[in-house]
Design a protein around this motif. Structure first.
Motif, PDB file in Angstrom:
ATOM      1  N   ALA A  49       0.829  -1.204   0.000  1.00 29.50           N
ATOM      2  CA  ALA A  49       0.000   0.000   0.000  1.00 29.50           C
ATOM      3  C   ALA A  49       0.865   1.257   0.000  1.00 29.50           C
ATOM      4  O   ALA A  49       0.533   2.265  -0.641  1.00 29.50           O
ATOM      5  N   LEU A  50       2.003   1.217   0.717  1.00 27.70           N
ATOM      6  CA  LEU A  50       2.905   2.361   0.741  1.00 27.70           C
ATOM      7  C   LEU A  50       3.481   2.624  -0.648  1.00 27.70           C
ATOM      8  O   LEU A  50       3.515   3.763  -1.122  1.00 27.70           O
ATOM      9  N   LEU A  51       3.931   1.539  -1.331  1.00 27.47           N
ATOM     10  CA  LEU A  51       4.476   1.715  -2.674  1.00 27.47           C
ATOM     11  C   LEU A  51       3.420   2.253  -3.628  1.00 27.47           C
ATOM     12  O   LEU A  51       3.701   3.112  -4.476  1.00 27.47           O
ATOM     13  N   MET A  52       2.197   1.762  -3.487  1.00 28.51           N
ATOM     14  CA  MET A  52       1.129   2.260  -4.350  1.00 28.51           C
ATOM     15  C   MET A  52       0.858   3.722  -4.061  1.00 28.51           C
ATOM     16  O   MET A  52       0.655   4.541  -4.970  1.00 28.51           O
ATOM     17  N   GLY A  53       0.850   4.077  -2.758  1.00 24.61           N
ATOM     18  CA  GLY A  53       0.607   5.469  -2.405  1.00 24.61           C
ATOM     19  C   GLY A  53       1.658   6.405  -2.982  1.00 24.61           C
ATOM     20  O   GLY A  53       1.350   7.503  -3.444  1.00 24.61           O
ATOM     21  N   LEU A  54       2.932   5.960  -2.975  1.00 20.80           N
ATOM     22  CA  LEU A  54       3.999   6.794  -3.537  1.00 20.80           C
ATOM     23  C   LEU A  54       3.833   6.965  -5.044  1.00 20.80           C
ATOM     24  O   LEU A  54       4.010   8.051  -5.596  1.00 20.80           O
ATOM     25  N   VAL A  55       3.503   5.875  -5.717  1.00 19.57           N
ATOM     26  CA  VAL A  55       3.364   5.948  -7.170  1.00 19.57           C
ATOM     27  C   VAL A  55       2.169   6.811  -7.558  1.00 19.57           C
ATOM     28  O   VAL A  55       2.217   7.578  -8.538  1.00 19.57           O
ATOM     29  N   LEU A  56       1.084   6.716  -6.791  1.00 26.08           N
ATOM     30  CA  LEU A  56      -0.131   7.439  -7.140  1.00 26.08           C
ATOM     31  C   LEU A  56      -0.181   8.832  -6.530  1.00 26.08           C
ATOM     32  O   LEU A  56      -1.239   9.476  -6.527  1.00 26.08           O
ATOM     33  N   SER A  57       0.961   9.297  -6.019  1.00 23.71           N
ATOM     34  CA  SER A  57       1.008  10.649  -5.473  1.00 23.71           C
ATOM     35  C   SER A  57       0.993  11.673  -6.608  1.00 23.71           C
ATOM     36  O   SER A  57       1.283  11.353  -7.764  1.00 23.71           O
TER      37      SER A  57
END
Length: 798
Positions: free
Chosen positions: A658-666
């Motif tokens: 979820a953290l990696l997804m959050g960074l990419v979708l920032s």
């Protein structure tokens, strides 16, 4: 002198009796039989290759069942071949059988196959598309002589048109097929047809087609030779188009001049099985008749052909669970007879019976008619040839294996389910795989509808006459199926152009169980793998190699050497993959994503293989995936896919994903790159839809990112998003829509930062969770549950 008087004179000894026929015409076959019974010739000459004279006695064998064909092929080039097909209703076959039954010599008199095949070789060498002279039985009238395209395709069409018919088949039925064999003079129909063909030859001549002139010159020479030997007891059965030319007065010198200098090739001949379905084809050497099944019925029915035909149709429809009674058959017969009378035809033909079946038995639908045409009008009859017929050693070995394994060749396609744990089924599988390796496509692998285990195989089998040619071609590799397949595999390995081709060949060698070919294939494979530096090629080759390792369990094959090559190939992929993923465009990135998936599946199988050093491959591969997931130069679709594979393998926690997804979708990530990451993570058939259904935090991140995409960038990312989500099952898409719509400003779960995700509730809905308890109780069969059981179930559903 009338035509009948001329024919009578010929029958009495004035010259050869020329019986012009329509190849594969049952009416012509009946007329030939009646004429031979009346004339009682001392020798029967038949249009066909003279090299087959030695094969004529085999036609009397009890195991010989038409349709069959004479096969001629060049000895040095077996793929160069020609067929002369004969059905049970072919006039040539009837003439052969009559001669054998009455102990009368029979001979073939057409141009030898040695010249026919050489003509085709000359055309290939010249790079032209010239037409080979078709053998007897390849066209309705027996020739391609006239220059007119219409006449070359169907000479009877001109006669039908002159008689006012728009359908040559219907005209032929009316004037020939509906005429009884015993009506009037037995030679009268041949006289009438000769006169008609004579008029056509006067109008069209040879049409500039010199090969007809050559064939006819050779036939005239053979007729003269027979007359010298047997005086006037000579009967000739040939295509009606040739009769005027054979009647023509020419000199021996002129005919020999046409034959001078013809090319030659060394030729072998044999009998091979043929099919009704192949007779119905107009390409190649097919006869091109529309309804071989119908013609066979007309020839074989002793009486009342319409009633018998409609009874067959009713039986077929009943077998397909359609309601057809005797009353339907009676009414269909009446309707067919009425239609024939209205159309001015002497008897109902195929068109009348078809119209009657459509109206009475099929309720006006053409769908059952397609089945009737396939099974009855055309049919799946496959002839049989006795073992005494000449054959190449490979064909004899194949026939022996077919009998031992109880795999009878059939014209009708059928599915064969094999359980490789059974000895006979395993032997069948080996045979079919070896034949495929030799290019003999008797069977094609199919998806199994049952178990998907490696011990199951499904094949679709259908024997085509052309496979006899493929067997003759494959005979250059060996005298048995095993030796030929081994030699062919070794030659293919040496001549393979790419690494993937060699790995695919190694897989096929294991399937076919060719242990003697494997050393050569493995040596070539190791050499190619060492020299090939393209990561894409290596990634394509690895899955086939690893799949091959699984065959050792079921087939008992030693795959130790293959495992070592696969492990070394995997190591090279691990080293080269991260650099190869840099600076790729969209298409190349999508292709690389496929390579990553393929390698991941291969490593999963390879990690389970019992070979030294394979246990660490999984750890090495997971390290590669982590490098790909965190490197900015790697395309988003590959990074997203790497994260998803790590998550599925349990190497990445939900919170970390979820953290990696959050960074990419920032907001700092370009929308196109973010959309590609989402495609790699949850796109296609990867099960990403169910992942979003069960992890609402990830769904919330995607939802929040999607609603924040700027309007000017949304058009650019829409096609990729549409491709991502349209691949989900309808039920998954519906569930995702309900989840997104459920909340209005409240959230379920938390993001990586610990804040509520917009659109979802903060906690579980206990009331909704309790509602499923009765269903769970019913599924588990728990009628009486204590309080602790209820609490446990509530915890599970929560």
């Amino acid at each position: 002198m009338t035509g009948v008087e001329q024919t009578a004179g010929r029958a009495a000894g004035a010259g050869p009796v020329l019986l012009g026929v329509r190849h594969h015409g049952p009416g012509s076959a009946r007329a030939v039989r009646a004429a031979l019974e009346e004339v009682r010739p001392r020798v029967v000459l038949i249009e066909g290759p003279p090299e087959a004279d030695a094969l004529i006695p085999i036609a009397a064998d009890e195991e010989m069942r038409p349709p069959v064909a004479l096969l001629a092929h060049a000895v040095d080039e077996p793929g160069r071949s020609a067929f002369w097909p004969l059905a049970g209703f072919s006039p040539e076959w009837i003439a052969l059988r009559w001669a054998l039954e009455h102990h009368v010599p029979a001979r073939f008199i057409d141009l030898p196959a040695t010249h026919t095949l050489a003509w085709g070789r000359q055309e290939d060498e010249a790079g032209t598309e010239g037409e080979r002279p078709p053998p007897a039985g390849t066209a309705p009238d027996g020739d391609t002589g006239p220059g007119s395209a219409e006449l070359r395709i169907d000479p009877l069409g001109v006669l039908a048109d002159a008689a006012g018919y728009d359908d040559p088949e219907r005209w032929w039925e009316d004037v020939v097929e509906h005429r009884g064999a015993g009506e009037g003079d037995a030679l009268a129909p041949f006289t009438a047809l000769e006169e008609a063909m004579g008029a056509l030859r006067e109008t069209y001549g040879s049409g500039g087609h010199d090969r007809d002139l050559v064939r006819e010159a050779y036939m005239r020479l053979q007729v003269r030779a027979a007359q010298r030997e047997f005086e006037h007891g000579v009967a000739v059965v040939c295509g009606a188009w040739h009769v005027p030319a054979l009647r023509q007065k020419t000199t021996v010198a002129a005919d020999k001049a046409l034959l001078k200098g013809l090319p030659k090739v060394k030729t072998d001949m044999t009998w091979v099985p043929w099919t009704h379905r192949r007779l119905a084809r107009t390409s190649g050497y097919g006869a091109g008749i529309d309804s071989p099944g119908w013609y066979g019925h007309l020839f074989g029915a002793p009486d009342r052909p319409v009633e018998r035909w409609l009874t067959k149709v009713a039986g077929l429809l009943r077998a397909e669970d359609r309601i057809v009674s005797s009353a339907h058959v009676i009414e269909a017969v009446r309707l067919a007879e009425t239609l024939a009378a209205m159309r001015g035809r002497p008897l109902p033909g195929l068109s009348e019976t078809t119209d009657a079946v459509r109206a009475v038995m099929c309720e006006g639908s053409d769908v059952p008619l397609a089945l009737i045409r396939d099974r009855l009008v055309v049919g799946d009859v496959l002839g049989e040839v006795p073992p005494s017929a000449p054959a190449v050693p490979l064909q004899r070995d194949l026939t022996r294996l077919q009998r031992r394994l109880r795999l009878k060749p059939e014209a009708l396609e059928r599915e064969l389910e094999l359980d490789l744990r059974k000895e006979n089924d395993a032997a069948r599988s080996r045979l079919l795989h070896r034949l495929r390796l030799l290019g003999i496509a008797w069977g094609e692998p199919a998806a199994s509808r049952g178990s998907t285990g490696t011990f199951r195989e499904t094949w679709r089998l259908r024997w085509e006459p052309e496979l006899s040619v493929r067997v003759a071609e494959a005979g250059v590799w060996g005298t048995t199926v095993l030796s030929a397949a081994t030699a062919k595999a070794e030659a293919d390995a040496v001549g393979a152009e790419g690494l993937a081709g060699v790995t695919g060949l190694a897989e096929r060698c294991l399937l076919a169980e060719l242990p003697d070919a494997l050393p050569t294939v493995m040596r070539v494979l190791a050499d190619r793998a060492a020299l090939d530096t393209d990561v894409g090629h290596l990634a394509q080759a690895l899955p086939a190699l690893v799949r091959s390792l699984r065959y050792g369990d079921v087939r008992g094959t030693d795959t130790g050497a293959l495992a070592e090559v696969a492990a070394g190939l995997a190591e090279r992929v691990f080293v080269g993959l991260p650099p190869a993923c840099a600076a790729l465009d969209a298409d190349a990135a999508e292709e690389m994503r496929g390579h990553v998936d393929a390698v991941h599946g291969a490593v999963a199988l390879l990690g389970d293989a019992p070979a030294a050093g394979h246990g660490r491959l999984r750890g090495r591969w997971q390290s590669v995936l982590r490098v790909l997931s965190g490197r900015d130069t790697v395309p988003g679709v590959v990074r997203g896919r790497a994260v998803r594979l790590l998550l599925d393998d349990g190497q990445l926690a939900q919170d970390e994903a979820a953290l990696l997804m959050g960074l990419v979708l920032s907001p700092g990530t370009p929308p196109a790159d973010a959309a590609a990451w989402v495609e790699g993570f949850v796109g296609g058939g990867s099960g990403g839809g169910m992942l979003l259904v069960h992890d609402e935090r990830l769904l919330g991140l995607v939802d929040a990112w999607l609603t924040g995409v700027p309007a000017e960038a949304f058009t650019d990312v829409l096609p990729l998003l549409r491709r991502t989500f349209s691949a989900y099952e309808p039920g998954v898409r519906r569930t995702l829509g309900e989840l997104v719509r459920r909340g209005a400003g409240t959230g379920c779960g938390a993001t990586a930062a610990g804040t509520a995700t917009p659109g979802f509730a903060a906690d579980f809905d206990i009331e909704r969770a309790d509602a499923v308890l009765p269903v769970v109780r019913l599924l588990l069969g728990l009628d009486d549950m204590d309080e602790n059981t209820d609490d446990n179930l509530a915890g599970v559903t929560g």
